[in-house]
Design a protein around this motif. Sequence first.
Motif, PDB file in Angstrom:
ATOM      1  N   ASN A  35      44.250  39.218  28.956  1.00  0.00           N
ATOM      2  CA  ASN A  35      42.881  39.626  28.689  1.00  0.00           C
ATOM      3  C   ASN A  35      42.239  40.244  29.922  1.00  0.00           C
ATOM      4  OD1 ASN A  35      40.652  39.799  26.944  1.00  0.00           O
ATOM      5  ND2 ASN A  35      39.711  38.047  27.968  1.00  0.00           N
ATOM      6  N   PHE A  36      42.587  39.648  31.076  1.00  0.00           N
ATOM      7  CA  PHE A  36      42.030  40.121  32.342  1.00  0.00           C
ATOM      8  C   PHE A  36      42.381  41.581  32.577  1.00  0.00           C
ATOM      9  CE2 PHE A  36      42.748  40.764  36.921  1.00  0.00           C
ATOM     10  CZ  PHE A  36      41.454  40.605  37.358  1.00  0.00           C
ATOM     11  N   PHE A  37      43.669  41.909  32.351  1.00  0.00           N
ATOM     12  CA  PHE A  37      44.075  43.280  32.612  1.00  0.00           C
ATOM     13  C   PHE A  37      43.432  44.255  31.637  1.00  0.00           C
ATOM     14  CE2 PHE A  37      47.338  41.182  35.170  1.00  0.00           C
ATOM     15  CZ  PHE A  37      47.138  41.901  36.333  1.00  0.00           C
ATOM     16  N   GLN A  93      40.863  47.245  32.882  1.00  0.00           N
ATOM     17  CA  GLN A  93      41.043  48.621  32.448  1.00  0.00           C
ATOM     18  C   GLN A  93      39.726  49.195  31.935  1.00  0.00           C
ATOM     19  OE1 GLN A  93      44.200  48.826  29.655  1.00  0.00           O
ATOM     20  NE2 GLN A  93      45.176  50.534  30.710  1.00  0.00           N
ATOM     21  N   ALA A  94      38.990  48.360  31.224  1.00  0.00           N
ATOM     22  CA  ALA A  94      37.742  48.833  30.639  1.00  0.00           C
ATOM     23  C   ALA A  94      36.649  48.980  31.688  1.00  0.00           C
ATOM     24  CB  ALA A  94      37.292  47.874  29.547  1.00  0.00           C
ATOM     25  N   THR A  95      36.681  48.135  32.722  1.00  0.00           N
ATOM     26  CA  THR A  95      35.578  48.155  33.684  1.00  0.00           C
ATOM     27  C   THR A  95      35.874  49.001  34.911  1.00  0.00           C
ATOM     28  OG1 THR A  95      36.414  46.003  34.292  1.00  0.00           O
ATOM     29  CG2 THR A  95      34.273  46.060  33.223  1.00  0.00           C
ATOM     30  N   LEU A  96      37.120  49.426  35.046  1.00  0.00           N
ATOM     31  CA  LEU A  96      37.498  50.146  36.258  1.00  0.00           C
ATOM     32  C   LEU A  96      36.592  51.346  36.558  1.00  0.00           C
ATOM     33  CD1 LEU A  96      39.547  49.464  38.364  1.00  0.00           C
ATOM     34  CD2 LEU A  96      41.038  51.213  37.423  1.00  0.00           C
ATOM     35  N   PRO A  97      36.254  52.156  35.555  1.00  0.00           N
ATOM     36  CA  PRO A  97      35.380  53.288  35.873  1.00  0.00           C
ATOM     37  C   PRO A  97      34.081  52.850  36.525  1.00  0.00           C
ATOM     38  CG  PRO A  97      36.227  53.488  33.660  1.00  0.00           C
ATOM     39  CD  PRO A  97      36.666  52.156  34.162  1.00  0.00           C
ATOM     40  N   ASP A 134      35.023  25.823  34.921  1.00  0.00           N
ATOM     41  CA  ASP A 134      34.214  26.823  35.617  1.00  0.00           C
ATOM     42  C   ASP A 134      35.028  27.553  36.666  1.00  0.00           C
ATOM     43  OD1 ASP A 134      32.138  26.160  34.107  1.00  0.00           O
ATOM     44  OD2 ASP A 134      30.836  25.407  35.717  1.00  0.00           O
ATOM     45  N   LYS A 135      35.898  26.762  37.331  1.00  0.00           N
ATOM     46  CA  LYS A 135      36.690  27.332  38.418  1.00  0.00           C
ATOM     47  C   LYS A 135      37.569  28.465  37.899  1.00  0.00           C
ATOM     48  CE  LYS A 135      39.730  24.844  40.692  1.00  0.00           C
ATOM     49  NZ  LYS A 135      40.281  23.556  41.146  1.00  0.00           N
ATOM     50  N   THR A 136      38.179  28.238  36.753  1.00  0.00           N
ATOM     51  CA  THR A 136      39.059  29.271  36.180  1.00  0.00           C
ATOM     52  C   THR A 136      38.260  30.512  35.837  1.00  0.00           C
ATOM     53  OG1 THR A 136      40.127  27.392  35.137  1.00  0.00           O
ATOM     54  CG2 THR A 136      40.892  29.588  34.497  1.00  0.00           C
ATOM     55  N   ILE A 137      37.105  30.283  35.231  1.00  0.00           N
ATOM     56  CA  ILE A 137      36.271  31.422  34.841  1.00  0.00           C
ATOM     57  C   ILE A 137      35.816  32.179  36.084  1.00  0.00           C
ATOM     58  CG2 ILE A 137      34.202  32.116  33.604  1.00  0.00           C
ATOM     59  CD1 ILE A 137      34.473  29.494  32.013  1.00  0.00           C
ATOM     60  N   MET A 138      35.447  31.419  37.087  1.00  0.00           N
ATOM     61  CA  MET A 138      35.013  32.004  38.358  1.00  0.00           C
ATOM     62  C   MET A 138      36.121  32.869  38.932  1.00  0.00           C
ATOM     63  SD  MET A 138      32.577  31.963  40.659  1.00  0.00           S
ATOM     64  CE  MET A 138      31.713  30.615  41.407  1.00  0.00           C
ATOM     65  N   MET A 139      37.332  32.311  38.955  1.00  0.00           N
ATOM     66  CA  MET A 139      38.477  33.048  39.483  1.00  0.00           C
ATOM     67  C   MET A 139      38.657  34.354  38.717  1.00  0.00           C
ATOM     68  SD  MET A 139      39.886  31.628  41.989  1.00  0.00           S
ATOM     69  CE  MET A 139      41.479  32.455  41.980  1.00  0.00           C
ATOM     70  N   TYR A 140      38.473  34.220  37.418  1.00  0.00           N
ATOM     71  CA  TYR A 140      38.653  35.375  36.536  1.00  0.00           C
ATOM     72  C   TYR A 140      37.777  36.539  36.989  1.00  0.00           C
ATOM     73  CZ  TYR A 140      39.036  37.799  32.024  1.00  0.00           C
ATOM     74  OH  TYR A 140      39.288  38.700  31.033  1.00  0.00           O
ATOM     75  N   TYR A 141      36.481  36.241  37.193  1.00  0.00           N
ATOM     76  CA  TYR A 141      35.564  37.336  37.528  1.00  0.00           C
ATOM     77  C   TYR A 141      35.619  37.720  38.993  1.00  0.00           C
ATOM     78  CZ  TYR A 141      34.097  37.307  32.791  1.00  0.00           C
ATOM     79  OH  TYR A 141      34.114  37.427  31.436  1.00  0.00           O
ATOM     80  N   LEU A 142      35.963  36.754  39.830  1.00  0.00           N
ATOM     81  CA  LEU A 142      36.111  37.100  41.252  1.00  0.00           C
ATOM     82  C   LEU A 142      37.262  38.074  41.450  1.00  0.00           C
ATOM     83  CD1 LEU A 142      35.387  33.958  43.433  1.00  0.00           C
ATOM     84  CD2 LEU A 142      33.972  35.950  42.977  1.00  0.00           C
ATOM     85  N   SER A 143      38.263  37.945  40.576  1.00  0.00           N
ATOM     86  CA  SER A 143      39.411  38.844  40.693  1.00  0.00           C
ATOM     87  C   SER A 143      38.988  40.303  40.596  1.00  0.00           C
ATOM     88  CB  SER A 143      40.439  38.547  39.611  1.00  0.00           C
ATOM     89  OG  SER A 143      40.610  37.177  39.483  1.00  0.00           O
TER      90      SER A 143
END
Lengths: 234, 775
Positions: free
Chosen positions: B8-10, B14-18, B301-310
């Motif tokens: 899902n992250f990838f 892809q969608a947010t890269l621009p 929360d930590k996992t979600i945080m990691m997700y967006y920090l990535s």
Amino acid sequence: MAYSVEIENLSKEYIVGETKIVAVNNISFKIKEGSFAIVLGSSGAGKSTVLNVLGGMDTPTSGKVTVFGKNIAEYSKAQLTEYRRESVGFVFQFYNLMPNLNVLENVELARQICKNPLDAKETLEMVGLGERLYNFPAQLSGGEQQRVAIARAIAKNPDILLCDEPTGALDYKTGKTVLALLYDVCKKQNKTAIVVTHNGALAPMGDVVIRMKSGTVESYEENSNPIPIQELEW
Amino acid sequence: MKKVLVKNFFKDIQATLPRLLSVIIITALGVLIFVGIHTVNTNLQDMAHTFFKQQNVADFWIDGDKFNKTDEKKIRGIDGVEAVQSQLILEAEPLRKPDVTVILHGVSGGYKLNTPLIVKGNFPKNKREIMLLEDHAKSHHLDVGDSYELLIKNTNKKMSFRICALIKAPEYMSIATSIEPIQNSYKTGVAFMDEETLSEIAGENIYNQICVKLENNADKNYFKNEVKERLGYKVSNLTELPDKTSTYIIIDTIQYIKVMATVLPWIFFIISALIMFTTMSRIIENARVQIGTLKALGYADKTIMMYYLSYSVIVVVIGMILGCLPSMKLAVSLYNVYSTVLILPPHDMFIDQMAILYAFVLTNLFCVGTAFIICKRELMEKPAECMRPKPPKAAKDIFLEKITFLWNRLNFSAKTIIRNIFRNKMRMIMCVAGVTGCMGIVLGTFGFWDSNSHFIDLRYEELYQFDLQVIINRNTPQIVYHRLKELEGVQAVEYEMDTSFSVYKDNRKESGSLHIMEDTVSLMLISEKSEVPMELPKDGILLARDIAKKLNISIGEEITYTVGTSNRKEKGFVSGLSDSNLVSYMGKSYWENNSHSYSPSIAYIKTDNPKAVANKVMDYDFVIVAKSRNELIQSIRNNFKVIDVFVVVFISFGGMLALVVLYNLGILNFYERMRELATLMVLGFRDKEIRSLILTENIIFTIIGILLGIPFGIFLCNVVVGDSVRFGYVLNVYIKPRSYVFAVILTMSFSLIVNRMLGKKFRQIDMIGALKSVE
């Protein structure tokens, strides 16, 4: 009585990816000037498409759409803008008010680009918001916001009033009030109003009821004796 | 992270890269400048360090007359002295080229200190061999094995040498000296040779300079006192390494780059953090529902945080790579700029790895830091709250509305624009910061350019009132050189005599050059503030600024000085300061009244036809060379060509900054307000009206940014130009009015380019789609 809206052989096709979707398939109907028309149908019936074409927001693939004697199906983009500017009042399911302008200014915003607008304050008083002129949309309830949207549409003094699921986002009671208001305003100003809804219970209140299904007109009824909205239950 | 989440992250990325693109670009630019300039700096530093160390550069230079071996021994006896080397320094000129000066160093003891770096050839094997500064040799088309005939100045001694090596000399990293303030390898050369080579001129074991290297932790003050104690009056000057300009200039240069290396990248890093802030806010707000869902599903929360920090980590990684790749190229081109101003030894460039590390830490701090703050804020909400769309931000009355009479006059577009500006203060700050940065960089760069070209205009365009400069042989009798006046087409002639000049005060000596001018000068002015013609003081000297400053001499003071090679101490009054740091001036009558003979070496000629006159004067034996005013000024301007590199690089950086920031925010604004815009379209607003509504904001931000950018640009210009010295004159910050106009136009057009790009976006609005859904 003259017809304000005449639709002849209207078709609208969309191409999504590689498949062609026929949203409206060769329909025709007429609406008399000053009548309150209800377009009924479940989702995907093509009713919104008809409304969008009538509102000058979309162009048909084929067919004629005559509004007060002019075929808007042939209009260019710029002509459609002018048409929306002068002739159409639109009311949406989600009000679409400008969040940065207060109630009065939202109405003024629409007025300032028209040739013969109605007075903003009077219009707002008519929809019962005379006391909330300086509130911002975020400070109003859904029903109040929809009333502002109606005032905005009316104040332009348009030839036709188009409403797309105007009560879709409102509760039962508020929805009723808003519809009653629309009906009254329409009759008072002698405007042609076309209301699109999926709620079949509203049918008795219209002068004309057009039922759509899968892009075609299923039935067209003229109702010589409409029942006031207050008496309808659903 | 779980596998599905990674997938899902990838998809998300892809969608947010621009949208992340602008942050990536700004980060990359910041990294590029940071690493690029630091790399230049580190390389210069490393080069200077190894060069100083390998060539065993001295800590002290003791100047004086007639030092001998006993004096050398006395110095060697001082505690803490590691090595001593005596040398005799003389000046010479190549035969038939009296405008060229070659400084000869006769060195004792095998070049242990300040060892020349041999680029080609070997150390001298006999009395006739010399090592010549490579740059000088090249400009005279000399090579190893060629012979060089020199005339020792102030003697009639001619000597013929064989060049045994081409060298770089640590004592001469710059040869922009007092005699020739413009760095010119043709006009100034340096040669090193064994002491015996020069002993037939000055006598054996006679030196005028002793170089000293101290042990690592020796007491410098003790050493200085001991030198005075042991050698006494024989010492005319004691120079410590940091005061030895021709050597230490490299360290000064490094300091100067350091300032640039600090200011510029920070502008980019701060702005990248700001952009990150707005972009990330938007991304996370859009992902509220997803965050809520993940929370509801029980993800920590930590996992979600990691997700967006990535997200931000990806920005940093891509930005770092994009920034580091071209940084070496930037560094090399900047290094080349410096190698035209300084005489640098050969050096292999390497990338500054520490700078990369720092850049990595900084970008992480800025990008990941902001992302962290935003995530934290969002994660504090409960899952249920997250899954509901955020209530629209309520518009509030702004202060302007209190001024009713003004507010009521505004139309709706103006009101919407103003309210919208204030509704999103962060975006306002960002936009303004971006434009301010752009305007600052562009204006600062123009200012840097102007300050330099203004310097030339002032110093040379205005001071050079002559049409032809003629260098004449110094020993020409007056009767002979006065023939110049008789030539056809010559309207006026003025002469100038140049000699060296040393001022003494409290046991210290400062040297520069002395120009003896006509009593009234009108062709070669000596101060841009002077009237034409200018009268030179009849009873005193115009002292060079640096000498006055270093020896703490004020106007009206009586000074002791020597001129040329004479040892006769003379006294005179300082009647004023010259504009130059190194050149002092004197009137001809004053000079002759002090019983000196006047033997000019330059004649300035006023004529309508410099070409014809130049051809005629070249027929005279005593004329060495004739150059027109235009030729002279052109050659000075060429010296400044290197600055163009900076100008182009920085203006394009500033431009990119503005483009990216404005476009990014314009796009965000556009998406946020798509619904509003669609509503306006449905209401029948014309395209032009809608465009002006949203683009006016950009224009307002641009104007505010430009206004703030002006003082910022002046500040940057001050930082970069500072009190730097060009050719012995202090460079003042000067920005032409034209440059303000250009900077405004450039910044404005960057903003208009963005508006054009955004304008195109409008056509993509799908009225129906935008109005149908809630979000």
